[in-house]
Design an enzyme around this catalytic site. Structure first.
Site, PDB file in Angstrom:
ATOM      1  N   THR A  57       0.003   3.122   1.524  1.00 39.17           N
ATOM      2  CA  THR A  57       0.061   1.764   0.637  1.00 39.17           C
ATOM      3  C   THR A  57       1.088   0.875   1.470  1.00 39.17           C
ATOM      4  O   THR A  57       1.032  -0.235   1.860  1.00 39.17           O
ATOM      5  CB  THR A  57       0.236   1.908  -0.535  1.00 39.17           C
ATOM      6  OG1 THR A  57      -0.949   2.582  -1.319  1.00 39.17           O
ATOM      7  CG2 THR A  57       0.655   0.629  -1.292  1.00 39.17           C
TER       8      THR A  57
ATOM      9  N   ASN B  62       5.218   5.819   2.091  1.00 34.73           N
ATOM     10  CA  ASN B  62       5.617   5.380   0.878  1.00 34.73           C
ATOM     11  C   ASN B  62       7.018   6.161   0.435  1.00 34.73           C
ATOM     12  O   ASN B  62       7.861   5.563  -0.078  1.00 34.73           O
ATOM     13  CB  ASN B  62       4.696   5.816  -0.453  1.00 34.73           C
ATOM     14  CG  ASN B  62       3.397   5.148  -0.131  1.00 34.73           C
ATOM     15  OD1 ASN B  62       3.377   3.937   0.132  1.00 34.73           O
ATOM     16  ND2 ASN B  62       2.341   5.745  -0.671  1.00 34.73           N
TER      17      ASN B  62
ATOM     18  N   LYS C 149       1.901  -2.793  -8.064  1.00 33.64           N
ATOM     19  CA  LYS C 149       2.901  -1.696  -7.731  1.00 33.64           C
ATOM     20  C   LYS C 149       4.086  -2.502  -6.962  1.00 33.64           C
ATOM     21  O   LYS C 149       3.752  -3.313  -6.479  1.00 33.64           O
ATOM     22  CB  LYS C 149       2.214  -0.871  -6.603  1.00 33.64           C
ATOM     23  CG  LYS C 149       0.982   0.108  -6.822  1.00 33.64           C
ATOM     24  CD  LYS C 149       0.484   0.465  -5.599  1.00 33.64           C
ATOM     25  CE  LYS C 149      -0.756   1.801  -5.949  1.00 33.64           C
ATOM     26  NZ  LYS C 149      -1.270   2.269  -4.837  1.00 33.64           N
ATOM     27  N   ASP C 150       5.315  -1.881  -7.298  1.00 31.49           N
ATOM     28  CA  ASP C 150       6.359  -2.607  -6.763  1.00 31.49           C
ATOM     29  C   ASP C 150       6.293  -2.841  -5.287  1.00 31.49           C
ATOM     30  O   ASP C 150       6.837  -4.006  -4.869  1.00 31.49           O
ATOM     31  CB  ASP C 150       7.724  -1.992  -7.126  1.00 31.49           C
ATOM     32  CG  ASP C 150       7.650  -0.561  -6.691  1.00 31.49           C
ATOM     33  OD1 ASP C 150       7.788  -0.210  -5.568  1.00 31.49           O
ATOM     34  OD2 ASP C 150       7.829   0.506  -7.539  1.00 31.49           O
ATOM     35  N   ARG C 151       6.076  -1.695  -4.645  1.00 32.58           N
ATOM     36  CA  ARG C 151       5.971  -1.858  -3.099  1.00 32.58           C
ATOM     37  C   ARG C 151       4.870  -3.071  -2.492  1.00 32.58           C
ATOM     38  O   ARG C 151       5.005  -3.550  -1.469  1.00 32.58           O
ATOM     39  CB  ARG C 151       5.698  -0.342  -2.304  1.00 32.58           C
ATOM     40  CG  ARG C 151       4.380   0.170  -2.840  1.00 32.58           C
ATOM     41  CD  ARG C 151       4.290   1.573  -2.208  1.00 32.58           C
ATOM     42  NE  ARG C 151       3.119   2.366  -2.504  1.00 32.58           N
ATOM     43  CZ  ARG C 151       2.892   3.103  -3.624  1.00 32.58           C
ATOM     44  NH1 ARG C 151       4.041   3.263  -4.701  1.00 32.58           N
ATOM     45  NH2 ARG C 151       1.960   3.925  -3.649  1.00 32.58           N
TER      46      ARG C 151
END
Length: 541
Positions: free
Chosen positions: A79, A100, A162-164
């Protein structure tokens, strides 16, 4: 001085476009929307396209450009890396996001791709490893260049489950909002602001996340529509909590199905209105990044061959249709440009592949590393070689090797021979191999070299065989390899003033997005960008 020159240049460009003849370049889009569907393989888009409605994926496919052979062209397809590629146009060896999580060599501990303990979520509990800033991203993004070119008057906003997903699309100078699984809110961090603007506070006060409490996710199509999926058992997933009311367990469960994507797109609408995106008073373009996270969770849990994955994609199609209709009314159908892609593809679950008579399976990472350590202890002496791993990366302790008088090259060779002999392992790439000059060899060699960063990546990178993956258990699916099922992703662009509709069969990469958008926007491409401009799909100028 630098800001005034940039403003003058942008103003001149806009003025020239305003007075252009019909054969000149069209005006810049007022809003560029870059969308990532987390964990969507190109294969799924094509397999289910006959069931899409008219306004979502089908609209992108018929009114926009589809690049039929598009890839996340690096060897570790996860991701964070995929999201970093989209708007930097760079590969991991430059942008520095190598997973990640990876191992920090100084501490020997795992670090998260967007963690930054100097910052906290605004109004939300923050753990040390939570994603709060783009500090580990080593290059700039298209949004950063757009803001530079407009004297920071262009607005760049990104939102994700998702933060990323949000942080790596927002870049250094944009603003990221991410879903909080403890509260169900979308929140930013103190990297971006000390407190939320009024529109975010109003949105949070409405508690839209609570509307799904007690609801059940069931298939939206007739049973016959799912007859080609693995398994024929209808599903029903209810959203509730043991406490009897919305709480952290309920908000976490929302992430694993279609409702978090509905919330993400709803918050994106709120951001468009709250920040007036697409109607910038300075007359410059804005950029909105939207990362839709649920498909990845569904595929991990059930596999891309499952009925649930199939149904989620159909629901997402209808959500996109509603979002595009909203953009038509709010921004104007002639004023915005959409790009949709994915951060990675997906392998089928090992059990499904085995039923297709494919050699597939799972490699237990802990057992693999325990066996390797025992082998190295027997070869060099117990304790002389210390390893830390976040597969596919394995890190050596250089100080321990020097103290023990053991050459790294000897350890590389011994480890490589042992690992290659293990079930499910295809190859091992070593630091020495990566640092060798000369031709890259095979395509997989190239993808893995692009994914390897000399400071952040491991000293050994272990490649499983095709259809094998790292992990234990007996269900679910994953991604992360350099094989086509993990690299092949959708790449769709729509904007009739800038994009020529059609299907383009030539090879393309996700890193081509940033240079192409930079050309359309008339701004400098990001410093690390290595992709090409997709000139074949640009509307005739």
């Amino acid at each position: 001085m630098r800001t005034s020159i940039a403003l003058a240049t942008c103003a001149t460009f806009l003025a020239l476009n305003a007075n252009a003849s019909p054969t000149a370049a069209p005006a810049q889009p007022k809003l560029v929307v870059v969308m990532a569907v987390d964990g969507l393989p190109q294969e799924q888009l094509l397999r289910y396209r006959g069931q899409f409605g008219d306004g979502g994926f089908k609209r992108l496919l018929t009114q926009g450009a589809m690049f039929a052979d598009a890839h996340q062209a690096h060897g570790t397809t996860v991701t964070a890396i995929g999201h970093a590629a989209i708007l930097t146009g760079a590969y991991p060896y430059q942008h520095g996001i190598v997973g990640n999580n990876w191992i920090d060599r100084a501490s020997g501990k795992s670090v998260y791709c967007t963690e930054d303990q100097r910052h906290q979520y605004v109004g939300e509990a923050t753990a040390p490893s939570d994603g709060t800033s783009p500090a580990k991203l080593r290059v700039d993004t298209l949004g950063d260049q757009l803001r530079y070119a407009t004297g920071n008057q262009a607005k760049v906003v990104a939102v994700s489950g998702k933060d990323r997903g949000a942080i790596l699309l927002a870049g250094k100078g944009g603003t990221a909002y991410m879903y909080m699984e403890g509260s169900g809110n979308f929140a930013s961090s103190t990297y971006y602001m000390p407190q939320h603007p009024a529109w975010v506070q109003r949105y949070q006060a409405g508690k839209p996340q609570d509307r799904y409490y007690g609801k059940t996710w069931r298939p939206m199509l007739a049973d016959a529509a799912y007859q080609l999926d693995a398994g024929d058992t209808p599903f029903a997933i209810s959203y509730y909590s043991e406490s009897g009311s919305p709480d952290a367990s309920y908000y976490k469960r929302l992430k694993e199905g279609p409702f978090v994507d509905e919330l993400t797109l709803e918050f994106a609408r709120a951001a468009i209105e709250g920040e007036n995106l697409g109607a910038n008073p300075a007359g410059v373009p804005d950029l909105l990044g939207v990362s839709l996270s649920a498909h990845d969770y569904v595929n991990h849990a059930h596999g891309p061959e499952s009925r649930m994955s199939h149904d989620h994609l159909q629901r997402l199609d209808r959500m996109l249709a509603g979002f595009f209709t909203y953009l038509d009314k709010r921004v104007g159908s002639d004023n915005y440009l959409v790009v949709l892609t994915a951060d990675h593809g997906f392998a089928n679950s090992a059990e499904f592949s085995q039923r297709q008579h494919i050699d597939a399976g799972r490699v237990d990472g802990k057992a693999l590393m325990d066996g390797l350590q025992r082998h190295l202890d027997a070869t060099f002496g117990a304790g002389k070689v210390a390893l830390t791993a976040l597969l596919p990366n394995i890190y050596m302790d250089e100080e321990a090797l020097a103290k023990a008088g053991v050459q790294r090259a000897a350890v590389e060779q011994a480890a490589t021979r042992w690992l290659r002999a293990q079930t499910g392992i295809a190859d091992v790439y070593t630091r020495s191999r990566f640092e060798e000059a000369g031709a890259t060899g095979t395509r997989i060699d190239l993808l893995l070299r692009r994914a390897w960063h000399r400071y952040e990546s491991g000293d050994l990178v272990v490649v499983p065989r095709a259809y094998w993956s790292f992990g234990a258990g007996s269900s679910g699916a994953t991604h992360g390899t350099p094989y086509a099922y993990d690299t092949s992703v959708p790449l769709l662009m729509m904007g009739k003033r800038w994009i020529a509709p059609g299907t383009y069969a030539g090879y393309t990469e996700v890193v081509d997005i940033a240079p192409t958008l930079a050309t359309i926007l008339g701004v400098r491409k990001p410093a690390g960008a290595e992709g090409r401009v997709l000139t074949e799909a640009l509307a005739r100028r």
